[in-house]
Enzyme design. Structure first.
Site, PDB file in Angstrom:
ATOM      1  N   ASP A 266       0.885  -1.185   0.119  1.00  0.00           N
ATOM      2  CA  ASP A 266      -0.013  -0.090  -0.042  1.00  0.00           C
ATOM      3  C   ASP A 266       0.891   1.370   0.023  1.00  0.00           C
ATOM      4  O   ASP A 266       1.575   1.478   1.030  1.00  0.00           O
ATOM      5  CB  ASP A 266      -0.743  -0.048   1.193  1.00  0.00           C
ATOM      6  N   ASN A 293       1.735   5.238 -10.771  1.00  0.00           N
ATOM      7  CA  ASN A 293       0.334   5.264 -11.800  1.00  0.00           C
ATOM      8  C   ASN A 293      -0.767   5.194 -10.933  1.00  0.00           C
ATOM      9  O   ASN A 293      -1.783   5.500 -11.081  1.00  0.00           O
ATOM     10  CB  ASN A 293       0.383   3.997 -12.601  1.00  0.00           C
ATOM     11  N   GLY A 295      -3.682   5.413  -8.646  1.00  0.00           N
ATOM     12  CA  GLY A 295      -4.379   6.614  -8.040  1.00  0.00           C
ATOM     13  C   GLY A 295      -5.753   6.248  -7.849  1.00  0.00           C
ATOM     14  O   GLY A 295      -6.333   5.190  -8.270  1.00  0.00           O
ATOM     15  N   LEU A 301     -18.856  17.111  -5.005  1.00  0.00           N
ATOM     16  CA  LEU A 301     -18.852  18.458  -5.218  1.00  0.00           C
ATOM     17  C   LEU A 301     -18.051  19.260  -4.173  1.00  0.00           C
ATOM     18  O   LEU A 301     -18.081  18.614  -3.048  1.00  0.00           O
ATOM     19  CB  LEU A 301     -20.309  19.591  -5.489  1.00  0.00           C
ATOM     20  N   TYR A 359      -9.303  15.405  -6.341  1.00  0.00           N
ATOM     21  CA  TYR A 359      -8.657  14.648  -7.709  1.00  0.00           C
ATOM     22  C   TYR A 359      -7.826  15.761  -8.348  1.00  0.00           C
ATOM     23  O   TYR A 359      -6.455  15.447  -8.576  1.00  0.00           O
ATOM     24  CB  TYR A 359      -9.518  13.934  -8.478  1.00  0.00           C
ATOM     25  N   LYS A 363      -3.785  16.056  -9.043  1.00  0.00           N
ATOM     26  CA  LYS A 363      -3.231  15.878 -10.284  1.00  0.00           C
ATOM     27  C   LYS A 363      -2.533  16.856 -10.897  1.00  0.00           C
ATOM     28  O   LYS A 363      -1.465  16.674 -11.430  1.00  0.00           O
ATOM     29  CB  LYS A 363      -4.146  15.228 -11.131  1.00  0.00           C
ATOM     30  N   THR A 394     -11.601   2.614 -19.653  1.00  0.00           N
ATOM     31  CA  THR A 394     -11.424   1.714 -18.613  1.00  0.00           C
ATOM     32  C   THR A 394     -12.480   1.210 -17.813  1.00  0.00           C
ATOM     33  O   THR A 394     -13.684   1.964 -18.149  1.00  0.00           O
ATOM     34  CB  THR A 394     -10.239   2.108 -17.700  1.00  0.00           C
TER      35      THR A 394
HETATM   36  P1  NAD Z   1      -7.864   1.736 -11.933  1.00  0.00           P
HETATM   37  O1  NAD Z   1      -8.682   2.320 -10.646  1.00  0.00           O
HETATM   38  O2  NAD Z   1      -8.241   0.883 -12.716  1.00  0.00           O
HETATM   39  O3  NAD Z   1      -6.351   1.155 -11.315  1.00  0.00           O
HETATM   40  C1  NAD Z   1      -5.659   1.897 -10.200  1.00  0.00           C
HETATM   41  C2  NAD Z   1      -4.727   0.751  -9.408  1.00  0.00           C
HETATM   42  O4  NAD Z   1      -4.182   1.382  -8.301  1.00  0.00           O
HETATM   43  C3  NAD Z   1      -5.855  -0.133  -8.883  1.00  0.00           C
HETATM   44  O5  NAD Z   1      -5.228  -1.392  -9.200  1.00  0.00           O
HETATM   45  C4  NAD Z   1      -5.648   0.071  -7.411  1.00  0.00           C
HETATM   46  O6  NAD Z   1      -5.435  -0.903  -6.639  1.00  0.00           O
HETATM   47  C5  NAD Z   1      -4.003   0.783  -7.249  1.00  0.00           C
HETATM   48  N1  NAD Z   1      -3.937   1.545  -6.032  1.00  0.00           N
HETATM   49  C6  NAD Z   1      -4.918   2.259  -5.466  1.00  0.00           C
HETATM   50  N2  NAD Z   1      -4.447   2.640  -4.080  1.00  0.00           N
HETATM   51  C7  NAD Z   1      -3.285   2.262  -4.078  1.00  0.00           C
HETATM   52  C8  NAD Z   1      -2.390   2.300  -3.009  1.00  0.00           C
HETATM   53  N3  NAD Z   1      -2.860   2.966  -1.732  1.00  0.00           N
HETATM   54  N4  NAD Z   1      -1.217   1.559  -3.052  1.00  0.00           N
HETATM   55  C9  NAD Z   1      -0.920   0.605  -4.045  1.00  0.00           C
HETATM   56  N5  NAD Z   1      -2.015   0.573  -5.015  1.00  0.00           N
HETATM   57  C10 NAD Z   1      -3.070   1.255  -5.302  1.00  0.00           C
HETATM   58  O7  NAD Z   1      -7.453   3.336 -12.544  1.00  0.00           O
HETATM   59  P2  NAD Z   1      -6.914   3.589 -14.143  1.00  0.00           P
HETATM   60  O8  NAD Z   1      -8.128   4.050 -14.720  1.00  0.00           O
HETATM   61  O9  NAD Z   1      -6.207   2.461 -14.844  1.00  0.00           O
HETATM   62  O10 NAD Z   1      -6.191   4.780 -13.787  1.00  0.00           O
HETATM   63  C11 NAD Z   1      -4.576   4.687 -13.682  1.00  0.00           C
HETATM   64  C12 NAD Z   1      -3.983   6.120 -13.398  1.00  0.00           C
HETATM   65  O11 NAD Z   1      -4.479   7.046 -14.563  1.00  0.00           O
HETATM   66  C13 NAD Z   1      -4.585   6.957 -12.179  1.00  0.00           C
HETATM   67  O12 NAD Z   1      -3.364   7.521 -11.492  1.00  0.00           O
HETATM   68  C14 NAD Z   1      -5.487   7.602 -12.749  1.00  0.00           C
HETATM   69  O13 NAD Z   1      -5.778   8.656 -11.854  1.00  0.00           O
HETATM   70  C15 NAD Z   1      -4.934   8.044 -13.948  1.00  0.00           C
HETATM   71  N6  NAD Z   1      -6.031   8.453 -15.087  1.00  0.00           N
HETATM   72  C16 NAD Z   1      -6.989   7.820 -15.504  1.00  0.00           C
HETATM   73  C17 NAD Z   1      -7.953   8.145 -16.632  1.00  0.00           C
HETATM   74  C18 NAD Z   1      -9.012   7.225 -16.967  1.00  0.00           C
HETATM   75  O14 NAD Z   1      -9.618   7.658 -18.052  1.00  0.00           O
HETATM   76  N7  NAD Z   1      -9.088   6.062 -16.717  1.00  0.00           N
HETATM   77  C19 NAD Z   1      -7.962   9.389 -17.052  1.00  0.00           C
HETATM   78  C20 NAD Z   1      -6.744  10.394 -16.228  1.00  0.00           C
HETATM   79  C21 NAD Z   1      -5.962   9.794 -15.456  1.00  0.00           C
END
Ligand code: NAD
Length: 453
Positions: A266, A293, A295, A301, A359, A363, A394
């Site tokens: 974690d 990565n 997140g 709101l 968020y 970011k 996703t």
């Molecule tokens: P997701 O929720 O599918 O995957 C995120 C992963 O992070 C999960 O496997 C989760 O278990 C892991 N995680 C969360 N908290 C954690 C912690 N404390 N320690 C270790 N692991 C942890 O998200 P995603 O859509 O694949 O997004 C990946 C990244 O891209 C994120 O940073 C997200 O903010 C960013 N992002 C995604 C999008 C989108 O459209 N999906 C858009 C902009 C930015």
């Protein structure tokens, strides 16, 4: 592998009745994008490489594309030529432009060629750094090229993109080659209307690439993180896949698939930074690539954002990342010389988003951290860059209400959502040892979203 949500509208307009109906009603017609595949060439047709003004990089640009198996042209082919005279790319060396009147050369070179751009074709303008311009007019001209490229990107059709690469004084062809290749190839399918600056490699950068680099990807159990792990493994890296214990099974599957290792951590725990640094030092003799990565979102709101929602998002998305960076940089042997940090930001961190104050703050913070780290890391031959995805298909975006999802998908120049592999390929380019001149950049993977600056 987890299935990606389906864009049924895009599938429908790809059929004959769908094409007819969408053109009658003037509806968006998203094209199928050319994406990179192993063994596929950088470009699948000829490239027109032109120089305007002094054009000191034209010959090197042509050599680079030739070496990548591209047929390089220095003038527009006859319409009767192979591929119907279609161009896979137009590459313009505009680095030598100094006077406003010289911008006409860019117009004159691009206008006839732009109509011949093939589906998923590329317009790539190579320019000089504005802050290095010797005169006000030269700075204005070089900045002006951004307006040219961003507008051309909005007019490009059938999956074609337009991007701009700025080359700083002193950068050699070896410094910008991986970037030009990336923007010409299918790896940049969803990167559109972007500006990236490449400088000379830091003097401290290692001269040699390592045979099997070690890469860490946090949040690797699913979504974008899993795609990043796959892209880095395809590029030859051993990937340490990090995620929380609750993701055990999914994480193990990704690690197995990419021939890497799974590490349950974690990232917010107090012991995580030291544990990761020790793991990398003792088990791998140091890491070459760190991809932040992991997140989370906890949307509400602003008026309903309580301290818990605030803290959890700031912790995972920003504070944990900063603590880990400190530990890795301070622990002797945790990183190899020339290490690359790639941090996932978001379009929300650039444009802001309703219901995402926590968020967006986190970011935007990632972008601030990357920009501050870049000059410090350069002294150690390392780099830090941010990738800001827009709407990516996703599990997260599949959960959105239909109307919001459709808005997100269509409100960009490519009229569709990106795929996790589009983000992953961008991360892989920044993690490439050859991209050592790319530092402190923020690259949006958003199909030129209408949101944000
Ligand atoms: P997701 O929720 O599918 O995957 C995120 C992963 O992070 C999960 O496997 C989760 O278990 C892991 N995680 C969360 N908290 C954690 C912690 N404390 N320690 C270790 N692991 C942890 O998200 P995603 O859509 O694949 O997004 C990946 C990244 O891209 C994120 O940073 C997200 O903010 C960013 N992002 C995604 C999008 C989108 O459209 N999906 C858009 C902009 C930015």
């Amino acid at each position: 592998m987890p299935t990606q949500p389906t864009d049924r509208y895009a599938q429908f307009v790809g059929t004959a009745p769908g094409t007819w109906l969408s053109s009658q009603l003037g509806l968006p017609r998203p094209a199928e994008l050319r994406r990179a595949q192993p063994g596929k060439r950088v470009l699948d047709g000829p490239a027109l490489v032109v120089g305007t003004g002094l054009a000191p990089l034209r010959a090197d640009l042509a050599d680079l594309l030739r070496a990548a198996g591209t047929d390089v042209l220095d003038e527009l082919p006859e319409e009767a030529a192979d591929h119907g005279g279609r161009l896979a790319a137009i590459v313009v060396d505009a680095t030598g432009l100094r006077e406003v009147a010289e911008l006409e050369q860019v117009r004159a070179a691009v206008v006839p060629a732009f109509r011949r751009l093939a589906p998923s074709g590329r317009l790539l303008v190579v320019a000089a750094a504005v802050d290095e311009a010797a005169t006000v007019a030269a700075a204005a001209v070089q900045q002006g090229l951004e307006g040219f490229v961003r507008s051309a990107a909005k007019e490009a059709r059938a999956g074609a993109t337009a991007n701009l690469v700025r080359v700083r004084a002193g950068a050699s062809a070896a410094d910008w080659a991986s970037t030009v290749e990336f923007f010409c190839s299918g790896r940049s399918a969803y990167v559109d209307g972007q500006v990236v600056t490449v400088g000379p490699a830091p003097a401290a950068a290692p001269a040699q690439e390592r045979e099997r680099p070690v890469a860490v990807v946090t949040g690797a159990a699913q979504g974008i993180g899993a795609a990043i792990a796959e892209a880095l493994a395809r590029g030859g890296a051993h990937v340490v896949c990090v995620d929380i214990a609750a993701q055990g099974e999914a994480l193990a599957q990704v690690a197995n698939r990419v021939g890497g290792t799974a590490l349950h951590l974690d990232i917010t725990s107090a012991s995580a930074p030291a544990a990761l640094a020790e793991h990398l030092r003792t088990r791998h003799g140091g890491a070459d690539v760190i991809v932040h990565n992991a997140g989370i979102t906890r949307d509400k709101l602003l008026v309903n954002t309580d301290a818990d929602r605030w803290a959890s998002v700031l912790e995972v998305n920003l504070a944990a990342e900063l603590r880990i960076d400190d530990a890795l940089l301070e622990t002797e042997g945790a990183l190899h010389a020339g290490a690359r940090f790639v941090c996932l930001s978001s379009l929300s961190g650039i444009a802001g988003n309703r219901g995402q104050v926590n968020y967006s703050t986190s970011k935007a913070g990632v972008i601030g951290a990357v920009r501050a780290m870049a000059p410090l890391l350069a002294k150690r031959g390392m780099t830090a860059n941010a990738v800001a995805p827009g709407f990516i298909e996703t599990a997260m975006t599949a959960r959105m209400p239909v109307a919001t999802r459709e808005m997100g998908r269509r409100a960009n120049s490519l009229q569709q959502g990106g795929r996790p592999e589009d983000v992953a390929e961008t991360v892989a380019w920044l993690a490439d040892p050859r991209s050592r001149g790319v530092n402190g950049q923020v690259v949006r993977v958003c199909g030129q979203s209408l949101l944000g600056a």
